[in-house]
Design a protein around this motif. Structure first.
Motif, PDB file in Angstrom:
ATOM      1  N   PRO A   1       0.788  -1.237   0.000  1.00 41.96           N
ATOM      2  CA  PRO A   1       0.000   0.000   0.000  1.00 41.96           C
ATOM      3  C   PRO A   1       0.822   1.290   0.000  1.00 41.96           C
ATOM      4  N   LEU A   2       1.995   1.268   0.595  1.00 40.79           N
ATOM      5  CA  LEU A   2       2.795   2.483   0.670  1.00 40.79           C
ATOM      6  C   LEU A   2       3.785   2.589  -0.485  1.00 40.79           C
ATOM      7  N   TYR A   3       4.506   1.506  -0.772  1.00 41.05           N
ATOM      8  CA  TYR A   3       5.590   1.573  -1.750  1.00 41.05           C
ATOM      9  C   TYR A   3       5.145   1.231  -3.167  1.00 41.05           C
ATOM     10  N   LYS A   4       3.910   0.785  -3.344  1.00 45.74           N
ATOM     11  CA  LYS A   4       3.347   0.493  -4.673  1.00 45.74           C
ATOM     12  C   LYS A   4       4.185  -0.504  -5.460  1.00 45.74           C
ATOM     13  N   LYS A   5       4.782  -1.441  -4.761  1.00 47.30           N
ATOM     14  CA  LYS A   5       5.527  -2.520  -5.406  1.00 47.30           C
ATOM     15  C   LYS A   5       4.804  -3.828  -5.119  1.00 47.30           C
ATOM     16  N   TYR A   6       4.936  -4.766  -6.048  1.00 45.20           N
ATOM     17  CA  TYR A   6       4.327  -6.071  -5.837  1.00 45.20           C
ATOM     18  C   TYR A   6       5.215  -6.938  -4.959  1.00 45.20           C
ATOM     19  N   VAL A   7       4.630  -7.494  -3.923  1.00 37.77           N
ATOM     20  CA  VAL A   7       5.344  -8.343  -2.980  1.00 37.77           C
ATOM     21  C   VAL A   7       4.836  -9.767  -3.177  1.00 37.77           C
ATOM     22  N   THR A   8       5.754 -10.706  -3.385  1.00 33.45           N
ATOM     23  CA  THR A   8       5.384 -12.099  -3.566  1.00 33.45           C
ATOM     24  C   THR A   8       5.455 -12.823  -2.228  1.00 33.45           C
ATOM     25  N   SER A   9       4.356 -13.487  -1.871  1.00 30.46           N
ATOM     26  CA  SER A   9       4.351 -14.303  -0.661  1.00 30.46           C
ATOM     27  C   SER A   9       4.027 -15.739  -1.048  1.00 30.46           C
ATOM     28  N   THR A  10       4.684 -16.679  -0.392  1.00 34.23           N
ATOM     29  CA  THR A  10       4.526 -18.097  -0.705  1.00 34.23           C
ATOM     30  C   THR A  10       4.041 -18.830   0.533  1.00 34.23           C
ATOM     31  N   LYS A  11       3.059 -19.711   0.323  1.00 29.74           N
ATOM     32  CA  LYS A  11       2.535 -20.530   1.409  1.00 29.74           C
ATOM     33  C   LYS A  11       2.571 -21.982   0.962  1.00 29.74           C
ATOM     34  N   LYS A  12       3.043 -22.858   1.850  1.00 26.77           N
ATOM     35  CA  LYS A  12       3.087 -24.277   1.526  1.00 26.77           C
ATOM     36  C   LYS A  12       1.934 -24.994   2.211  1.00 26.77           C
ATOM     37  N   VAL A  13       1.195 -25.783   1.423  1.00 28.85           N
ATOM     38  CA  VAL A  13       0.077 -26.559   1.963  1.00 28.85           C
ATOM     39  C   VAL A  13       0.268 -28.016   1.577  1.00 28.85           C
ATOM     40  N   LYS A  14      -0.322 -28.911   2.383  1.00 34.05           N
ATOM     41  CA  LYS A  14      -0.285 -30.339   2.072  1.00 34.05           C
ATOM     42  C   LYS A  14      -1.616 -30.729   1.457  1.00 34.05           C
ATOM     43  N   ALA A  15      -1.560 -31.443   0.336  1.00 36.10           N
ATOM     44  CA  ALA A  15      -2.767 -31.821  -0.384  1.00 36.10           C
ATOM     45  C   ALA A  15      -2.817 -33.330  -0.570  1.00 36.10           C
ATOM     46  N   HIS A  16      -4.032 -33.853  -0.593  1.00 36.52           N
ATOM     47  CA  HIS A  16      -4.247 -35.287  -0.771  1.00 36.52           C
ATOM     48  C   HIS A  16      -4.192 -35.627  -2.262  1.00 36.52           C
ATOM     49  N   ASP A  17      -3.361 -36.614  -2.611  1.00 35.42           N
ATOM     50  CA  ASP A  17      -3.212 -37.086  -3.994  1.00 35.42           C
ATOM     51  C   ASP A  17      -3.506 -38.584  -3.983  1.00 35.42           C
ATOM     52  N   GLU A  18      -4.745 -38.954  -4.272  1.00 35.76           N
ATOM     53  CA  GLU A  18      -5.216 -40.334  -4.107  1.00 35.76           C
ATOM     54  C   GLU A  18      -4.420 -41.340  -4.917  1.00 35.76           C
ATOM     55  N   LYS A  19      -4.051 -40.998  -6.161  1.00 34.30           N
ATOM     56  CA  LYS A  19      -3.394 -41.967  -7.050  1.00 34.30           C
ATOM     57  C   LYS A  19      -1.879 -41.796  -7.126  1.00 34.30           C
ATOM     58  N   ASN A  20      -1.311 -40.922  -6.310  1.00 33.46           N
ATOM     59  CA  ASN A  20       0.137 -40.647  -6.349  1.00 33.46           C
ATOM     60  C   ASN A  20       0.607 -40.290  -7.749  1.00 33.46           C
ATOM     61  N   GLU A  21      -0.147 -39.446  -8.467  1.00 34.68           N
ATOM     62  CA  GLU A  21       0.195 -39.134  -9.849  1.00 34.68           C
ATOM     63  C   GLU A  21       0.975 -37.837 -10.012  1.00 34.68           C
ATOM     64  N   ALA A  22       0.934 -36.927  -9.056  1.00 37.39           N
ATOM     65  CA  ALA A  22       1.673 -35.667  -9.157  1.00 37.39           C
ATOM     66  C   ALA A  22       3.111 -35.876  -8.703  1.00 37.39           C
ATOM     67  N   LYS A  23       4.044 -35.327  -9.462  1.00 33.24           N
ATOM     68  CA  LYS A  23       5.463 -35.441  -9.141  1.00 33.24           C
ATOM     69  C   LYS A  23       6.037 -34.061  -8.846  1.00 33.24           C
ATOM     70  N   GLU A  24       7.228 -34.038  -8.271  1.00 28.12           N
ATOM     71  CA  GLU A  24       7.884 -32.792  -7.910  1.00 28.12           C
ATOM     72  C   GLU A  24       8.123 -31.937  -9.150  1.00 28.12           C
ATOM     73  N   GLY A  25       7.754 -30.657  -9.082  1.00 30.11           N
ATOM     74  CA  GLY A  25       7.923 -29.742 -10.204  1.00 30.11           C
ATOM     75  C   GLY A  25       6.659 -29.538 -11.024  1.00 30.11           C
ATOM     76  N   ASP A  26       5.644 -30.380 -10.840  1.00 28.30           N
ATOM     77  CA  ASP A  26       4.389 -30.230 -11.575  1.00 28.30           C
ATOM     78  C   ASP A  26       3.625 -29.003 -11.088  1.00 28.30           C
ATOM     79  N   THR A  27       2.864 -28.384 -11.990  1.00 21.31           N
ATOM     80  CA  THR A  27       1.948 -27.320 -11.627  1.00 21.31           C
ATOM     81  C   THR A  27       0.567 -27.942 -11.464  1.00 21.31           C
TER      82      THR A  27
END
Length: 84
Positions: A33-59
């Motif tokens: 709000p003050l500096y008018k720059k975009y600030v990137t924030s990252t949050k890590k969450v744990k998600a259920h993957d029933e078939k174990n099909e997602a691998k590291e690096g996937d979007t």
């Protein structure tokens, strides 16, 4: 029956070492709000993957759901893009 008002986010898988669970990093950009720059924030969450099909690096797309364990309250909806 699926509810339409659950939160959905797109993030990148940073860990797939657990059984049927992935860790997803969700990045959001907000304008300071003050500096008018975009600030990137990252949050890590744990998600259920029933078939174990997602691998590291996937979007992936994750959706909020009821608690499936102590830490897991998100579920994998779809793999948007595979890692190269």
């Amino acid at each position: 029956m699926e509810k339409a008002w659950n939160k959905t986010f797109v993030g990148q898988v940073v860990s797939d070492k657990m059984d049927k669970t992935i860790t997803v990093a969700i990045s959001t950009k907000t304008l300071h709000p003050l500096y008018k720059k975009y600030v990137t924030s990252t949050k890590k969450v744990k998600a259920h993957d029933e078939k174990n099909e997602a691998k590291e690096g996937d979007t992936v797309r994750v959706e909020e759901c009821r608690h499936l364990s102590k830490d897991v309250c998100w579920r994998l909806v779809q793999i948007v893009e595979r890692a190269r």
